[in-house]
Design a protein around this motif. Structure first.
Motif, PDB file in Angstrom:
ATOM      1  N   LEU A   1      33.067 -68.827 -23.063  1.00  0.00           N
ATOM      2  CA  LEU A   1      33.288 -68.797 -21.622  1.00  0.00           C
ATOM      3  C   LEU A   1      33.185 -70.236 -21.136  1.00  0.00           C
ATOM      4  CD1 LEU A   1      33.665 -67.012 -19.087  1.00  0.00           C
ATOM      5  CD2 LEU A   1      31.188 -67.157 -18.789  1.00  0.00           C
ATOM      6  N   VAL A   2      34.257 -70.734 -20.522  1.00  0.00           N
ATOM      7  CA  VAL A   2      34.311 -72.114 -20.062  1.00  0.00           C
ATOM      8  C   VAL A   2      34.536 -72.110 -18.553  1.00  0.00           C
ATOM      9  CG1 VAL A   2      35.503 -74.325 -20.302  1.00  0.00           C
ATOM     10  CG2 VAL A   2      35.257 -72.823 -22.289  1.00  0.00           C
ATOM     11  N   GLU A   3      33.598 -72.718 -17.823  1.00  0.00           N
ATOM     12  CA  GLU A   3      33.678 -72.766 -16.365  1.00  0.00           C
ATOM     13  C   GLU A   3      34.044 -74.176 -15.914  1.00  0.00           C
ATOM     14  OE1 GLU A   3      30.376 -70.175 -14.541  1.00  0.00           O
ATOM     15  OE2 GLU A   3      29.630 -70.795 -16.522  1.00  0.00           O
ATOM     16  N   GLY A   4      34.805 -74.261 -14.827  1.00  0.00           N
ATOM     17  CA  GLY A   4      35.181 -75.570 -14.317  1.00  0.00           C
ATOM     18  C   GLY A   4      36.307 -75.501 -13.310  1.00  0.00           C
ATOM     19  N   ARG A   5      37.157 -76.567 -13.302  1.00  0.00           N
ATOM     20  CA  ARG A   5      38.225 -76.701 -12.301  1.00  0.00           C
ATOM     21  C   ARG A   5      39.558 -77.007 -12.973  1.00  0.00           C
ATOM     22  NH1 ARG A   5      38.110 -77.768  -6.978  1.00  0.00           N
ATOM     23  NH2 ARG A   5      35.889 -78.216  -7.060  1.00  0.00           N
ATOM     24  N   ALA A   6      40.587 -76.289 -12.545  1.00  0.00           N
ATOM     25  CA  ALA A   6      41.948 -76.516 -13.056  1.00  0.00           C
ATOM     26  C   ALA A   6      42.556 -77.758 -12.413  1.00  0.00           C
ATOM     27  CB  ALA A   6      42.824 -75.300 -12.773  1.00  0.00           C
ATOM     28  N   TYR A   7      43.189 -78.597 -13.228  1.00  0.00           N
ATOM     29  CA  TYR A   7      43.916 -79.772 -12.740  1.00  0.00           C
ATOM     30  C   TYR A   7      45.416 -79.525 -12.738  1.00  0.00           C
ATOM     31  CZ  TYR A   7      39.932 -82.952 -12.580  1.00  0.00           C
ATOM     32  OH  TYR A   7      38.763 -83.590 -12.256  1.00  0.00           O
ATOM     33  N   ASN A   8      45.847 -78.487 -13.427  1.00  0.00           N
ATOM     34  CA  ASN A   8      47.237 -78.049 -13.471  1.00  0.00           C
ATOM     35  C   ASN A   8      47.231 -76.545 -13.700  1.00  0.00           C
ATOM     36  OD1 ASN A   8      49.321 -80.333 -13.393  1.00  0.00           O
ATOM     37  ND2 ASN A   8      47.777 -81.162 -14.792  1.00  0.00           N
ATOM     38  N   THR A   9      48.389 -75.919 -13.640  1.00  0.00           N
ATOM     39  CA  THR A   9      48.495 -74.474 -13.810  1.00  0.00           C
ATOM     40  C   THR A   9      48.123 -74.062 -15.238  1.00  0.00           C
ATOM     41  OG1 THR A   9      50.214 -74.355 -12.134  1.00  0.00           O
ATOM     42  CG2 THR A   9      50.055 -72.498 -13.657  1.00  0.00           C
ATOM     43  N   ILE A  10      47.296 -73.018 -15.332  1.00  0.00           N
ATOM     44  CA  ILE A  10      46.895 -72.426 -16.612  1.00  0.00           C
ATOM     45  C   ILE A  10      47.111 -70.929 -16.491  1.00  0.00           C
ATOM     46  CG2 ILE A  10      44.990 -72.000 -18.207  1.00  0.00           C
ATOM     47  CD1 ILE A  10      43.688 -74.578 -17.040  1.00  0.00           C
ATOM     48  N   LYS A  11      47.768 -70.332 -17.490  1.00  0.00           N
ATOM     49  CA  LYS A  11      48.073 -68.901 -17.467  1.00  0.00           C
ATOM     50  C   LYS A  11      47.452 -68.196 -18.662  1.00  0.00           C
ATOM     51  CE  LYS A  11      52.423 -69.690 -15.118  1.00  0.00           C
ATOM     52  NZ  LYS A  11      53.870 -69.629 -15.183  1.00  0.00           N
ATOM     53  N   LEU A  12      47.260 -66.888 -18.530  1.00  0.00           N
ATOM     54  CA  LEU A  12      46.802 -66.096 -19.664  1.00  0.00           C
ATOM     55  C   LEU A  12      47.722 -66.317 -20.849  1.00  0.00           C
ATOM     56  CD1 LEU A  12      45.884 -62.616 -18.144  1.00  0.00           C
ATOM     57  CD2 LEU A  12      44.331 -64.254 -19.188  1.00  0.00           C
TER      58      LEU A  12
END
Length: 92
Positions: free
Chosen positions: A20-31
């Motif tokens: 489990l990795v928590e944080g902030r997206a800098y670009n789009t990430i999809k399943l």
């Protein structure tokens, strides 16, 4: 050049090679996306560890994608995930 995708704030091992990795997206990430952790190995070139996104959630709600600057948690599957604990960024 690798594109920065996700800034890591906290990492927790769920089981085996699932993290489990928590944080902030800098670009789009999809399943289903593949993310990489770039590691500088002494006396060798850069190596890239590969992880697959199997779940996304933001503010306790399941998501199909993270968009720029959205905070949340991802479930990642991949070998050598213990190296995520000291990492700061995942890339494309």
């Amino acid at each position: 050049m690798h594109r920065e995708l996700f800034e890591i704030a906290r990492v927790t091992n769920i089981s085996g090679n699932t993290w489990l990795v928590e944080g902030r997206a800098y670009n789009t990430i999809k399943l289903g996306d593949t993310l990489f952790l770039n590691i500088e190995e002494p006396n060798s070139s850069e190596s890239r560890l590969q992880f697959t996104v199997t779940a996304l959630s933001s503010y306790g709600v399941d998501a199909l994608a993270f968009y720029i600057m959205l905070t949340g948690a991802m479930t990642l599957v991949g070998d050598e995930g213990e190296k995520l604990i000291h990492a700061k960024m995942l890339t494309s």
